[in-house]
Design a protein around this motif. Structure first.
Motif, PDB file in Angstrom:
ATOM      1  N   PRO A  82       1.028  -1.095   0.235  1.00 10.63           N
ATOM      2  CA  PRO A  82      -0.275   0.111   0.127  1.00 10.63           C
ATOM      3  C   PRO A  82       0.652   1.467  -0.103  1.00 10.63           C
ATOM      4  CG  PRO A  82      -0.549  -1.372   1.528  1.00 10.63           C
ATOM      5  CD  PRO A  82       0.420  -1.388   0.921  1.00 10.63           C
ATOM      6  N   HIS A  83       1.736   1.043   0.573  1.00 10.56           N
ATOM      7  CA  HIS A  83       2.531   2.559   0.878  1.00 10.56           C
ATOM      8  C   HIS A  83       3.662   2.786  -0.365  1.00 10.56           C
ATOM      9  CE1 HIS A  83       3.723   2.917   4.827  1.00 10.56           C
ATOM     10  NE2 HIS A  83       3.298   1.292   5.015  1.00 10.56           N
ATOM     11  N   GLN A  84       3.605   1.341  -1.625  1.00  9.13           N
ATOM     12  CA  GLN A  84       4.340   2.122  -3.322  1.00  9.13           C
ATOM     13  C   GLN A  84       2.615   2.402  -3.661  1.00  9.13           C
ATOM     14  OE1 GLN A  84       5.451  -1.929  -3.902  1.00  9.13           O
ATOM     15  NE2 GLN A  84       7.055  -1.131  -4.942  1.00  9.13           N
ATOM     16  N   ALA A  85       1.569   2.040  -3.821  1.00  9.44           N
ATOM     17  CA  ALA A  85       0.602   2.849  -4.188  1.00  9.44           C
ATOM     18  C   ALA A  85       0.217   3.617  -3.430  1.00  9.44           C
ATOM     19  CB  ALA A  85      -0.474   1.939  -3.644  1.00  9.44           C
ATOM     20  N   TRP A  86       0.611   4.196  -2.720  1.00 15.22           N
ATOM     21  CA  TRP A  86       0.007   5.513  -1.988  1.00 15.22           C
ATOM     22  C   TRP A  86       1.158   7.003  -2.628  1.00 15.22           C
ATOM     23  CZ3 TRP A  86      -2.138   9.675  -0.766  1.00 15.22           C
ATOM     24  CH2 TRP A  86      -1.206  10.871  -0.251  1.00 15.22           C
ATOM     25  N   LEU A  87       2.413   6.476  -2.866  1.00 18.40           N
ATOM     26  CA  LEU A  87       3.835   7.196  -3.275  1.00 18.40           C
ATOM     27  C   LEU A  87       3.215   7.277  -4.679  1.00 18.40           C
ATOM     28  CD1 LEU A  87       7.327   5.689  -2.019  1.00 18.40           C
ATOM     29  CD2 LEU A  87       5.473   7.727  -1.579  1.00 18.40           C
ATOM     30  N   ALA A  88       2.428   6.056  -5.955  1.00 15.41           N
ATOM     31  CA  ALA A  88       1.984   6.322  -6.970  1.00 15.41           C
ATOM     32  C   ALA A  88       0.857   7.409  -7.252  1.00 15.41           C
ATOM     33  CB  ALA A  88       2.215   4.961  -7.414  1.00 15.41           C
ATOM     34  N   CYS A  89       0.100   7.055  -5.844  1.00 14.35           N
ATOM     35  CA  CYS A  89      -1.043   8.768  -6.036  1.00 14.35           C
ATOM     36  C   CYS A  89      -0.478   9.655  -6.121  1.00 14.35           C
ATOM     37  CB  CYS A  89      -1.714   7.761  -5.078  1.00 14.35           C
ATOM     38  SG  CYS A  89      -3.183   6.598  -5.309  1.00 14.35           S
ATOM     39  N   ASP A  90       0.296  10.017  -5.097  1.00 13.23           N
ATOM     40  CA  ASP A  90       1.506  11.370  -4.999  1.00 13.23           C
ATOM     41  C   ASP A  90       1.630  11.496  -6.036  1.00 13.23           C
ATOM     42  OD1 ASP A  90       0.571  13.059  -2.686  1.00 13.23           O
ATOM     43  OD2 ASP A  90       2.847  13.001  -1.392  1.00 13.23           O
ATOM     44  N   GLU A  92       1.662  12.806  -9.787  1.00 12.28           N
ATOM     45  CA  GLU A  92       0.381  13.741 -10.839  1.00 12.28           C
ATOM     46  C   GLU A  92       0.795  12.401 -11.958  1.00 12.28           C
ATOM     47  OE1 GLU A  92      -0.351  16.992 -12.882  1.00 12.28           O
ATOM     48  OE2 GLU A  92       0.693  17.412 -11.831  1.00 12.28           O
ATOM     49  N   SER A  93       2.464  12.629 -12.086  1.00  2.97           N
ATOM     50  CA  SER A  93       1.939  11.215 -13.352  1.00  2.97           C
ATOM     51  C   SER A  93       1.860   9.784 -13.429  1.00  2.97           C
ATOM     52  CB  SER A  93       3.936  11.452 -13.599  1.00  2.97           C
ATOM     53  OG  SER A  93       4.978  10.656 -13.248  1.00  2.97           O
ATOM     54  N   THR A  94       1.967   9.277 -12.441  1.00  7.21           N
ATOM     55  CA  THR A  94       1.667   7.649 -12.124  1.00  7.21           C
ATOM     56  C   THR A  94       0.517   7.733 -11.262  1.00  7.21           C
ATOM     57  OG1 THR A  94       3.075   7.939  -9.997  1.00  7.21           O
ATOM     58  CG2 THR A  94       3.656   6.996 -12.601  1.00  7.21           C
ATOM     59  N   CYS A  95      -0.100   9.286 -10.691  1.00  9.48           N
ATOM     60  CA  CYS A  95      -2.190   9.186  -9.860  1.00  9.48           C
ATOM     61  C   CYS A  95      -3.305   8.245 -10.973  1.00  9.48           C
ATOM     62  CB  CYS A  95      -2.350  10.248  -9.654  1.00  9.48           C
ATOM     63  SG  CYS A  95      -3.603  10.307  -8.245  1.00  9.48           S
ATOM     64  N   PRO A  96      -3.790   7.599 -10.520  1.00 10.26           N
ATOM     65  CA  PRO A  96      -4.658   7.439 -11.541  1.00 10.26           C
ATOM     66  C   PRO A  96      -5.883   7.883 -11.136  1.00 10.26           C
ATOM     67  CG  PRO A  96      -4.630   5.696  -9.612  1.00 10.26           C
ATOM     68  CD  PRO A  96      -2.984   6.912  -9.333  1.00 10.26           C
ATOM     69  N   GLN A  97      -6.907   6.734 -12.042  1.00  4.50           N
ATOM     70  CA  GLN A  97      -8.559   8.317 -11.220  1.00  4.50           C
ATOM     71  C   GLN A  97      -9.357   7.389 -10.733  1.00  4.50           C
ATOM     72  OE1 GLN A  97      -8.658   8.529 -15.671  1.00  4.50           O
ATOM     73  NE2 GLN A  97      -9.644  10.501 -16.021  1.00  4.50           N
ATOM     74  N   VAL A  98      -8.821   5.566 -10.905  1.00  7.58           N
ATOM     75  CA  VAL A  98      -9.747   4.989  -9.803  1.00  7.58           C
ATOM     76  C   VAL A  98      -9.200   4.375  -9.057  1.00  7.58           C
ATOM     77  CG1 VAL A  98     -11.545   3.373 -10.016  1.00  7.58           C
ATOM     78  CG2 VAL A  98     -11.478   4.845 -11.293  1.00  7.58           C
ATOM     79  N   VAL A  99      -9.325   4.345  -8.334  1.00  8.59           N
ATOM     80  CA  VAL A  99      -8.370   3.335  -6.373  1.00  8.59           C
ATOM     81  C   VAL A  99      -9.190   1.876  -6.366  1.00  8.59           C
ATOM     82  CG1 VAL A  99      -6.950   2.357  -5.270  1.00  8.59           C
ATOM     83  CG2 VAL A  99      -6.458   4.335  -6.452  1.00  8.59           C
ATOM     84  N   PRO A 106      -1.040  -5.955   5.909  1.00  5.36           N
ATOM     85  CA  PRO A 106      -0.187  -5.454   7.187  1.00  5.36           C
ATOM     86  C   PRO A 106       0.661  -4.244   6.446  1.00  5.36           C
ATOM     87  CG  PRO A 106       0.404  -7.187   5.148  1.00  5.36           C
ATOM     88  CD  PRO A 106      -0.808  -6.931   4.727  1.00  5.36           C
ATOM     89  N   GLY A 107       0.861  -3.428   7.391  1.00  2.00           N
ATOM     90  CA  GLY A 107       0.774  -2.068   7.579  1.00  2.00           C
ATOM     91  C   GLY A 107      -0.414  -0.798   7.280  1.00  2.00           C
ATOM     92  N   MET A 108      -0.019  -0.199   6.169  1.00  2.00           N
ATOM     93  CA  MET A 108      -1.309   0.537   5.940  1.00  2.00           C
ATOM     94  C   MET A 108      -2.404   0.141   5.307  1.00  2.00           C
ATOM     95  SD  MET A 108      -1.547   3.484   2.838  1.00  2.00           S
ATOM     96  CE  MET A 108       0.332   4.380   3.626  1.00  2.00           C
ATOM     97  N   ASN A 109      -3.452  -0.337   5.496  1.00  2.00           N
ATOM     98  CA  ASN A 109      -4.264  -0.627   5.180  1.00  2.00           C
ATOM     99  C   ASN A 109      -5.324  -0.154   4.243  1.00  2.00           C
ATOM    100  OD1 ASN A 109      -6.283   0.713   6.987  1.00  2.00           O
ATOM    101  ND2 ASN A 109      -5.952  -0.792   8.222  1.00  2.00           N
ATOM    102  N   GLY A 110      -6.445  -1.027   3.719  1.00  2.00           N
ATOM    103  CA  GLY A 110      -6.924  -0.078   3.065  1.00  2.00           C
ATOM    104  C   GLY A 110      -7.640   1.297   3.286  1.00  2.00           C
ATOM    105  N   ARG A 111      -8.478   1.558   4.096  1.00  2.00           N
ATOM    106  CA  ARG A 111      -8.812   2.093   5.014  1.00  2.00           C
ATOM    107  C   ARG A 111      -8.285   3.770   5.460  1.00  2.00           C
ATOM    108  NH1 ARG A 111      -9.764  -2.084   8.408  1.00  2.00           N
ATOM    109  NH2 ARG A 111     -12.147  -2.589   9.060  1.00  2.00           N
ATOM    110  N   GLU A 112      -6.779   3.068   5.712  1.00  2.00           N
ATOM    111  CA  GLU A 112      -5.818   4.445   6.004  1.00  2.00           C
ATOM    112  C   GLU A 112      -5.385   5.169   4.614  1.00  2.00           C
ATOM    113  OE1 GLU A 112      -1.263   5.682   7.803  1.00  2.00           O
ATOM    114  OE2 GLU A 112      -2.952   3.392   8.087  1.00  2.00           O
ATOM    115  N   LEU A 113      -5.603   4.192   2.731  1.00  2.00           N
ATOM    116  CA  LEU A 113      -4.949   4.233   2.571  1.00  2.00           C
ATOM    117  C   LEU A 113      -5.950   5.438   1.723  1.00  2.00           C
ATOM    118  CD1 LEU A 113      -3.314   4.293  -0.463  1.00  2.00           C
ATOM    119  CD2 LEU A 113      -4.819   2.468  -1.169  1.00  2.00           C
ATOM    120  N   PHE A 114      -6.895   4.688   1.572  1.00  2.00           N
ATOM    121  CA  PHE A 114      -9.035   5.648   1.196  1.00  2.00           C
ATOM    122  C   PHE A 114      -8.383   6.698   2.329  1.00  2.00           C
ATOM    123  CE2 PHE A 114     -12.928   6.625   3.131  1.00  2.00           C
ATOM    124  CZ  PHE A 114     -13.733   7.709   1.588  1.00  2.00           C
TER     125      PHE A 114
END
Length: 239
Positions: A82-90, A92-99, A106-114
């Motif tokens: 999830p940390h990699q996903a957050w960095l990708a979303c943060d 602009e060049s790799t941020c998707p429109q839908v996640v 483990p670690g960052m769960n889906g709630r925190e990412l949301f």
């Protein structure tokens, strides 16, 4: 090319419940996709998608499924972390429109990412998936069962994006493979870059037989070249 969206109003509390109810009442969720069709074809908008799931097998299956059915959500990236996903979303060049994110990780769960995405990138639509969706209590986050079909995920994304073309989208019935095993095997060999002579030796037939297999395959598929036949077979996951 992806479709830019206006700022979104994320459902909260009762609104999120209403979204789940609307999805449950949709033709696909009701199991009537085969008999239902949209009132008229709409120009289909396409969106970029990021997928997060700590189970690599589930992650790979999800990513391949969106591609296999030619869904209007195009996978930009898929991460188990999830940390990699957050960095990708943060970025602009790799941020998707839908996640699409798993909830229990483990670690960052889906709630925190949301929560992070809603605070920093409110235009990004977040959809949760969980083996126990009813037990997930997160205001504003709509969570689907992990076994949900791609159609259901696309329809929910359409509701959250306010895009009717996604809400009306449905998978086309899988095309039946009309080719014989020999015809299919021949095209598979050509797709691997083998020569006619090599294919003949591999299949223990003459070169003329190899060419005949290709001609028959092209006729059955309604195409005019070997390349077109191979593309159709790959597109339908026959080879």
């Amino acid at each position: 090319m992806t479709q830019e969206t206006a700022p979104l109003s994320t459902p909260d509390g009762a609104d999120a419940d209403n979204t789940r109810e609307q999805l449950a009442e949709s033709p696909v969720a009701a199991g009537s996709a085969g008999s239902w069709s949209p009132r008229r074809p709409l120009p289909l908008n396409h969106y970029s998608l990021g997928i997060v799931d700590n189970d690599p097998l589930v992650l790979d299956l999800l990513a391949r499924s969106f591609t296999t059915v030619n869904a209007p959500l195009h996978v930009r990236w898929s991460f188990t972390d999830p940390h990699q996903a957050w960095l990708a979303c943060d970025d602009e060049s790799t941020c998707p429109q839908v996640v699409l994110t798993d909830i229990e990780m483990p670690g960052m769960n889906g709630r925190e990412l949301f929560r992070r995405l809603r605070a920093s990138h409110p235009n990004v639509v977040v959809i949760g998936i969980s083996a126990f969706p009813d037990s997930v209590a997160e205001p504003g986050l709509v969570v689907l069962p992990k076994e949900s079909r791609i159609e259901e995920i696309v329809h929910l994304a359409g509701m959250l994006l306010h895009d009717e073309s996604l809400i009306c989208w449905y998978e086309l019935p899988a095309q039946i493979n009309p080719l014989s095993p020999s015809e299919l095997q021949t095209l598979d060999h050509y797709a691997q870059g083998k020569t006619t002579l090599c294919i003949a030796h591999t299949m223990h037939v003459s070169e003329s037989s190899v060419k005949t297999f290709v001609k028959r395959a092209c006729k059955k598929l309604g195409v005019h070249s070997r390349t077109e036949a191979i593309v159709m077979c790959v597109h339908n996951n026959w080879i």
